[in-house]
Design an enzyme around this catalytic site. Sequence first.
Site, PDB file in Angstrom:
ATOM      1  N   CYS A  19     -16.277   0.460 -21.277  1.00  0.00           N
ATOM      2  CA  CYS A  19     -17.644   0.278 -20.768  1.00  0.00           C
ATOM      3  C   CYS A  19     -18.273  -1.036 -21.225  1.00  0.00           C
ATOM      4  CB  CYS A  19     -18.518   1.454 -21.189  1.00  0.00           C
ATOM      5  SG  CYS A  19     -18.034   3.029 -20.422  1.00  0.00           S
ATOM      6  N   GLU A  41       0.820  -1.206   0.000  1.00  0.00           N
ATOM      7  CA  GLU A  41       0.000   0.000   0.000  1.00  0.00           C
ATOM      8  C   GLU A  41       0.857   1.261   0.000  1.00  0.00           C
ATOM      9  OE1 GLU A  41      -3.077   0.445  -0.554  1.00  0.00           O
ATOM     10  OE2 GLU A  41      -3.675  -1.655  -0.575  1.00  0.00           O
ATOM     11  N   ASP A  72      -9.903   5.288  -2.901  1.00  0.00           N
ATOM     12  CA  ASP A  72      -8.794   5.895  -3.636  1.00  0.00           C
ATOM     13  C   ASP A  72      -9.353   6.535  -4.902  1.00  0.00           C
ATOM     14  OD1 ASP A  72      -9.318   3.816  -5.392  1.00  0.00           O
ATOM     15  OD2 ASP A  72      -7.231   3.136  -5.521  1.00  0.00           O
ATOM     16  N   CYS A 114     -17.618  -3.800 -18.821  1.00  0.00           N
ATOM     17  CA  CYS A 114     -17.913  -3.529 -17.416  1.00  0.00           C
ATOM     18  C   CYS A 114     -19.079  -4.378 -16.910  1.00  0.00           C
ATOM     19  CB  CYS A 114     -18.236  -2.047 -17.220  1.00  0.00           C
ATOM     20  SG  CYS A 114     -18.607  -1.621 -15.505  1.00  0.00           S
ATOM     21  N   TYR A 143      -6.367   6.438   4.564  1.00  0.00           N
ATOM     22  CA  TYR A 143      -6.537   5.484   3.465  1.00  0.00           C
ATOM     23  C   TYR A 143      -5.744   4.198   3.735  1.00  0.00           C
ATOM     24  CZ  TYR A 143      -5.648   2.801  -0.629  1.00  0.00           C
ATOM     25  OH  TYR A 143      -5.513   1.722  -1.454  1.00  0.00           O
ATOM     26  N   CYS A 170     -12.985   0.933 -15.645  1.00  0.00           N
ATOM     27  CA  CYS A 170     -13.555   2.288 -15.529  1.00  0.00           C
ATOM     28  C   CYS A 170     -12.440   3.310 -15.364  1.00  0.00           C
ATOM     29  CB  CYS A 170     -14.519   2.332 -14.332  1.00  0.00           C
ATOM     30  SG  CYS A 170     -15.580   3.785 -14.308  1.00  0.00           S
ATOM     31  N   CYS A 202     -25.214   1.148 -14.763  1.00  0.00           N
ATOM     32  CA  CYS A 202     -24.362   2.317 -14.523  1.00  0.00           C
ATOM     33  C   CYS A 202     -25.134   3.604 -14.818  1.00  0.00           C
ATOM     34  CB  CYS A 202     -23.109   2.251 -15.396  1.00  0.00           C
ATOM     35  SG  CYS A 202     -22.086   3.736 -15.336  1.00  0.00           S
TER      36      CYS A 202
END
Length: 289
Positions: free
Chosen positions: A196, A33, A134, A199, A116, A189, A205
Amino acid sequence: MNHELLLGWWDTAARDLPWRRPSCTAWGVLVSEIMLQQTPVARVEPIWHEWLAKWPVPSAMAAASQGEVLRMWGKLGYPRRALRLHEAATAIARDHGDVVPSDIDVLESLPGIGSYTARAVATFAYGQKCAVVDTNVRRVVARAVHGAGDAGPPSTKRDLRDVEAILPEDQDDAAVFSAALMELGALICTARNPKCADCPLYAECAWQLAGRPAYAGPVKKVQQFAGTDRQVRGKLLDVLRGAPGPVPKAHLDIVWNDITQREKCLVSLLDDGLVEQTREGLFALPGEH
């Protein structure tokens, strides 16, 4: 949001990254991270493997010098992250039995660990149900939930509330769902040229259903690198990482022609603790003289 659609997509499309494997410790997740902040996976993965092989537990890194940590950090960028991770490792080894804590508040109390990162470790290492937000997650939520072309300026309270509202009730599902949201933003995305048609949320969406309206919010600043202080600082550190010991200032002077900028950057590295000057006037990585 249809949780099953996204969880099903994750099962077949998620990248096999080492810090996602069941065998990865919470320490490995924490290291990933910190490294992944503003840095692509492709650059992080090989260095992550080197770090975990050399420092499999926090106490192993805590025993290393700051200079050695900076040397191993290489060209990942934003090297202050390496020093913060070294400080966190020291605290974990000293105060937490060499085990990364699972409590978000305790994680946030560690040096260099923000909201975070604390939430990411709690979720991805310990399977807790909590919002992890994020840039990728913010973009997915902006489009899929709010029908906007992209997320506007960040708002911690609003962003956390938005993600908390769509988490599955089941804790195990919620942890995987958090990872899937992030992965969807990274692979499908995307900010530019979103895929798309691939997705899993295409049919529901809000952005797609609204005709994919263009983003009309504040223009985001594009981070430049060439000619910036970041580039100069990196060049100065490269000299020290490649040297077997302290070097005279002349070795640093040749890396950048603009004297004013070069001197300013050297002073900032000294102020940040990334470079130290010896009594003889030589320059070295911290702890390496």
